[in-house]
Design a protein around this motif. Structure first.
Motif, mmCIF file in Angstrom:
data_model
loop_
_atom_site.group_PDB
_atom_site.id
_atom_site.type_symbol
_atom_site.label_atom_id
_atom_site.label_comp_id
_atom_site.label_asym_id
_atom_site.label_seq_id
_atom_site.Cartn_x
_atom_site.Cartn_y
_atom_site.Cartn_z
ATOM 1 N N VAL A 286 31.739 49.870 44.414
ATOM 2 C CA VAL A 286 32.783 48.855 44.411
ATOM 3 C C VAL A 286 32.194 47.553 43.908
ATOM 4 O O VAL A 286 31.064 47.241 44.204
ATOM 5 C CB VAL A 286 33.350 48.654 45.838
ATOM 6 C CG1 VAL A 286 33.716 47.217 46.109
ATOM 7 C CG2 VAL A 286 34.581 49.511 46.022
ATOM 8 N N LEU A 287 32.974 46.840 43.116
ATOM 9 C CA LEU A 287 32.590 45.489 42.720
ATOM 10 C C LEU A 287 33.547 44.547 43.424
ATOM 11 O O LEU A 287 34.706 44.452 43.083
ATOM 12 C CB LEU A 287 32.701 45.328 41.208
ATOM 13 C CG LEU A 287 32.323 43.946 40.682
ATOM 14 C CD1 LEU A 287 30.866 43.660 40.972
ATOM 15 C CD2 LEU A 287 32.598 43.845 39.209
ATOM 16 N N LEU A 288 33.049 43.878 44.443
ATOM 17 C CA LEU A 288 33.869 42.895 45.139
ATOM 18 C C LEU A 288 33.690 41.574 44.416
ATOM 19 O O LEU A 288 32.656 40.931 44.519
ATOM 20 C CB LEU A 288 33.430 42.764 46.596
ATOM 21 C CG LEU A 288 34.183 41.724 47.413
ATOM 22 C CD1 LEU A 288 35.657 42.065 47.455
ATOM 23 C CD2 LEU A 288 33.611 41.620 48.796
ATOM 24 N N ILE A 289 34.680 41.179 43.651
ATOM 25 C CA ILE A 289 34.545 40.015 42.795
ATOM 26 C C ILE A 289 34.458 38.743 43.605
ATOM 27 O O ILE A 289 33.675 37.866 43.312
ATOM 28 C CB ILE A 289 35.734 39.933 41.816
ATOM 29 C CG1 ILE A 289 35.797 41.207 40.956
ATOM 30 C CG2 ILE A 289 35.600 38.720 40.931
ATOM 31 C CD1 ILE A 289 34.691 41.339 39.982
ATOM 32 N N ASP A 313 40.357 38.400 46.542
ATOM 33 C CA ASP A 313 40.366 39.126 45.278
ATOM 34 C C ASP A 313 39.371 40.271 45.372
ATOM 35 O O ASP A 313 38.281 40.118 45.927
ATOM 36 C CB ASP A 313 39.973 38.202 44.112
ATOM 37 C CG ASP A 313 41.065 37.222 43.783
ATOM 38 O OD1 ASP A 313 41.831 37.486 42.857
ATOM 39 O OD2 ASP A 313 41.156 36.186 44.471
ATOM 40 N N VAL A 314 39.741 41.398 44.817
ATOM 41 C CA VAL A 314 38.855 42.553 44.812
ATOM 42 C C VAL A 314 39.069 43.316 43.515
ATOM 43 O O VAL A 314 40.183 43.379 42.997
ATOM 44 C CB VAL A 314 39.108 43.471 46.029
ATOM 45 C CG1 VAL A 314 40.515 44.039 46.030
ATOM 46 C CG2 VAL A 314 38.091 44.593 46.077
ATOM 47 N N ALA A 315 37.999 43.823 42.960
ATOM 48 C CA ALA A 315 38.098 44.667 41.770
ATOM 49 C C ALA A 315 37.498 46.020 42.111
ATOM 50 O O ALA A 315 36.343 46.104 42.520
ATOM 51 C CB ALA A 315 37.361 44.043 40.590
ATOM 52 N N VAL A 316 38.264 47.076 41.972
ATOM 53 C CA VAL A 316 37.815 48.391 42.391
ATOM 54 C C VAL A 316 37.592 49.292 41.183
ATOM 55 O O VAL A 316 38.321 49.247 40.204
ATOM 56 C CB VAL A 316 38.814 49.055 43.357
ATOM 57 C CG1 VAL A 316 38.924 48.270 44.639
ATOM 58 C CG2 VAL A 316 40.190 49.174 42.714
ATOM 59 N N ILE A 320 37.559 54.611 44.271
ATOM 60 C CA ILE A 320 37.076 53.696 45.301
ATOM 61 C C ILE A 320 38.178 53.406 46.307
ATOM 62 O O ILE A 320 39.336 53.248 45.957
ATOM 63 C CB ILE A 320 36.592 52.380 44.668
ATOM 64 C CG1 ILE A 320 35.402 52.651 43.762
ATOM 65 C CG2 ILE A 320 36.212 51.363 45.732
ATOM 66 C CD1 ILE A 320 34.287 53.390 44.431
ATOM 67 N N GLY A 321 37.781 53.318 47.566
ATOM 68 C CA GLY A 321 38.700 52.899 48.607
ATOM 69 C C GLY A 321 38.315 51.536 49.139
ATOM 70 O O GLY A 321 37.156 51.125 49.039
ATOM 71 N N TYR A 322 39.281 50.818 49.711
ATOM 72 C CA TYR A 322 39.021 49.472 50.204
ATOM 73 C C TYR A 322 39.883 49.224 51.430
ATOM 74 O O TYR A 322 41.060 49.575 51.458
ATOM 75 C CB TYR A 322 39.348 48.443 49.122
ATOM 76 C CG TYR A 322 38.931 47.045 49.485
ATOM 77 C CD1 TYR A 322 39.843 46.155 50.003
ATOM 78 C CD2 TYR A 322 37.619 46.630 49.331
ATOM 79 C CE1 TYR A 322 39.474 44.876 50.367
ATOM 80 C CE2 TYR A 322 37.233 45.350 49.687
ATOM 81 C CZ TYR A 322 38.160 44.489 50.202
ATOM 82 O OH TYR A 322 37.787 43.214 50.559
ATOM 83 N N LEU A 437 42.305 42.890 41.399
ATOM 84 C CA LEU A 437 43.542 42.673 42.126
ATOM 85 C C LEU A 437 43.423 41.438 43.000
ATOM 86 O O LEU A 437 42.363 41.153 43.542
ATOM 87 C CB LEU A 437 43.853 43.878 43.037
ATOM 88 C CG LEU A 437 44.052 45.236 42.384
ATOM 89 C CD1 LEU A 437 44.137 46.311 43.468
ATOM 90 C CD2 LEU A 437 45.306 45.250 41.532
ATOM 91 N N HIS A 438 44.526 40.724 43.127
ATOM 92 C CA HIS A 438 44.620 39.658 44.128
ATOM 93 C C HIS A 438 45.427 40.224 45.283
ATOM 94 O O HIS A 438 46.506 40.794 45.090
ATOM 95 C CB HIS A 438 45.303 38.413 43.567
ATOM 96 C CG HIS A 438 45.345 37.281 44.555
ATOM 97 N ND1 HIS A 438 44.235 36.551 44.875
ATOM 98 C CD2 HIS A 438 46.353 36.766 45.290
ATOM 99 C CE1 HIS A 438 44.553 35.632 45.763
ATOM 100 N NE2 HIS A 438 45.831 35.743 46.038
ATOM 101 N N VAL A 439 44.910 40.082 46.510
ATOM 102 C CA VAL A 439 45.504 40.734 47.674
ATOM 103 C C VAL A 439 45.920 39.671 48.694
ATOM 104 O O VAL A 439 45.128 38.792 49.044
ATOM 105 C CB VAL A 439 44.487 41.708 48.334
ATOM 106 C CG1 VAL A 439 45.123 42.372 49.547
ATOM 107 C CG2 VAL A 439 44.026 42.751 47.319
#
Length: 444
Positions: A286-289, A313-316, A320-322, A437-439
């Motif tokens: 996972v790349l957590l931006i 914000d997270v980029a998967v 990948i699960g988050y 993604l912006h969450v």
């Protein structure tokens, strides 16, 4: 020398604009501008340039881009002199530029000055400052730059631009220019239908233009949108404004109290002290931006029901699960696999299918012993997070990326029973690329 990012990324040397020709070199420069004055490691730059994993030649290629940028930023530097702008420092690189040489920094400073002038009732000064700052925009911010960092920063700057526009319109209204801003406001409300500040400004401009019926019509149309599509009433400030228009409150006239828009602009000015810095964490799966917490609960109390639980914000990567149920300010929780032996296997909320799957999809997954699937629904672009609460809490199916684009929104029901709004920051270039993604997780 100036760096211009309020439009295509451009280097201005002696009044001449130069566009960096190579896309990846622009991405390097953009990342350095976003982190201007901060140490940037080669690893961070490599993760930005090659989200699917760096090639064997990554170190040499990156050094080539840095050398090209140094020649562009300091064309008169002698071969034996050390770079002064893009410097090598222990651990990486540092872009050393005063804020005045980056147009986005000048823009944010001008917006802060315009806001202060507005609050001090110096309306001419506020209008001049904000109009000049908005005139520096040449198009979408970082419009010619690939990469997740530029996309996130561009979205932040575009939001600042909207707030600056609202502040400038407040100044215009205070100066009696209500008739001049009606057309502009009608377009802004159409483009931002959920933004009650703009609705209030349009109502005030119409009322002062002796168009009371039209002002009330704007309110009723806004209320119909909110009630019909979201099931919520307008905020109390907008409701009070409608009542003031109905009774022809003299304080709504120029020189009355308040002399500007009845709604306070609640959005924080750019780069306030409350913003948390972006963090870049590279991991194999996972790349957590970055994480930017929207609300800070320093007293340790839980956020109120109906508010925002967390925002980040997270980029998967594919496969990948988050975990979306991460409290504000707490470390992120991500899953390299959907291995049921994982200690937090029960909390895999967001999953992206692997490149080997027939379709690239976003899934809402609750990997408990029942293997139940959470609800996931595609919604309209621009819908506020509250739209999720009116959706079915089960089903909806997976959402294919092929049907999405930048700015698309998806509602997902999390393991803890919260709704989350996922906004696509930028579409991946391939099935192997990360999806930023912006969450926004709502606190039900």
């Amino acid at each position: 020398m100036e760096l211009l990012v309020l439009g295509p990324l451009t280097v201005r040397q002696g009044g001449r604009d130069i566009v960096v020709p190579a896309a990846k070199a622009r991405a390097v420069l953009a990342y350095l501008v976003v982190h201007c004055g901060q140490l940037v490691t080669p690893e961070a730059l490599s993760a930005e340039l090659w989200p699917g994993g760096p090639p064997v030649s990554a170190a040499n290629t990156l050094q080539t881009y840095v050398s090209q940028l140094r020649r562009l930023l300091e064309p008169d530097r002698s071969p034996g002199d050390k770079p002064r702008v893009l410097r090598s420092v222990p651990g990486g690189y540092l872009l050393d530029l005063p804020p005045a040489q980056v147009d986005s920094r000048r823009f944010e400073e001008a917006v802060r000055g315009g806001r202060a002038a507005l609050e001090a009732h110096e309306y001419d000064k506020a209008a001049d400052l904000l109009s000049a700052a908005l005139g520096w925009w040449r198009g979408p911010a970082y419009g010619n730059v690939p990469g997740d960092s530029a996309a996130r920063e561009a979205a932040r700057l575009e939001h600042c631009r909207l707030v600056a526009t609202e502040l400038r319109i407040d100044a215009d209204l205070a100066l009696g220019r209500h008739a001049d801003v009606v057309g502009e406001l009608e377009g802004l409300v159409l483009a931002n239908p959920w933004r009650e500040e703009l609705v209030a400004q349009l109502m005030l401009a119409l009322y002062r233009s002796r168009r009371q019926a039209d002002a009330l019509g704007v309110y009723r149309a806004a209320r119909a949108r909110l009630v019909g599509e979201l099931g919520v009433e307008p905020g109390p400030e907008l409701l009070r404004l409608e009542q003031r228009v109905l009774r022809q409150d003299p304080d709504l006239e120029i020189g009355g109290v308040p002399s500007v828009s009845p709604l306070t602009h609640s959005d924080a000015p750019p780069r306030t002290e409350r913003e948390r810095p972006w963090r870049l964490i590279a991991a194999a799966a996972v790349l957590l931006i970055g994480v930017a917490v929207a609300l800070s609960w320093g007293d340790g109390k839980a956020p109120p029901a109906g508010g925002v639980f967390s925002e980040f914000d997270v980029a998967v990567r594919p496969g990948i699960g988050y975990d979306l149920d991460v409290p504000a300010g707490q470390p992120s929780d991500w899953h390299a696999t959907n291995n049921p032996r994982s200690p937090d296997y029960d909390y895999l909320d967001l999953y992206r299918t692997s490149p080997a799957a027939p379709h690239d999809q976003i899934s809402g997954v609750d990997l408990t012993n029942t293997n139940a699937f959470n609800a996931v629904h595609a919604v309209n672009r621009g819908d506020p997070p509250q739209v999720c609460r009116g959706l079915p809490r089960q089903g909806g199916g997976n959402v294919r990326l092929a049907g999405l684009s930048a700015g698309a929104e998806v509602c997902l029901r999390t393991h803890a029973g919260r709704w989350a709004l996922l906004t696509v920051a930028r579409m991946p270039e391939s099935r192997q690329s990360v999806l930023p993604l912006h969450v926004i997780v709502l606190n039900d």
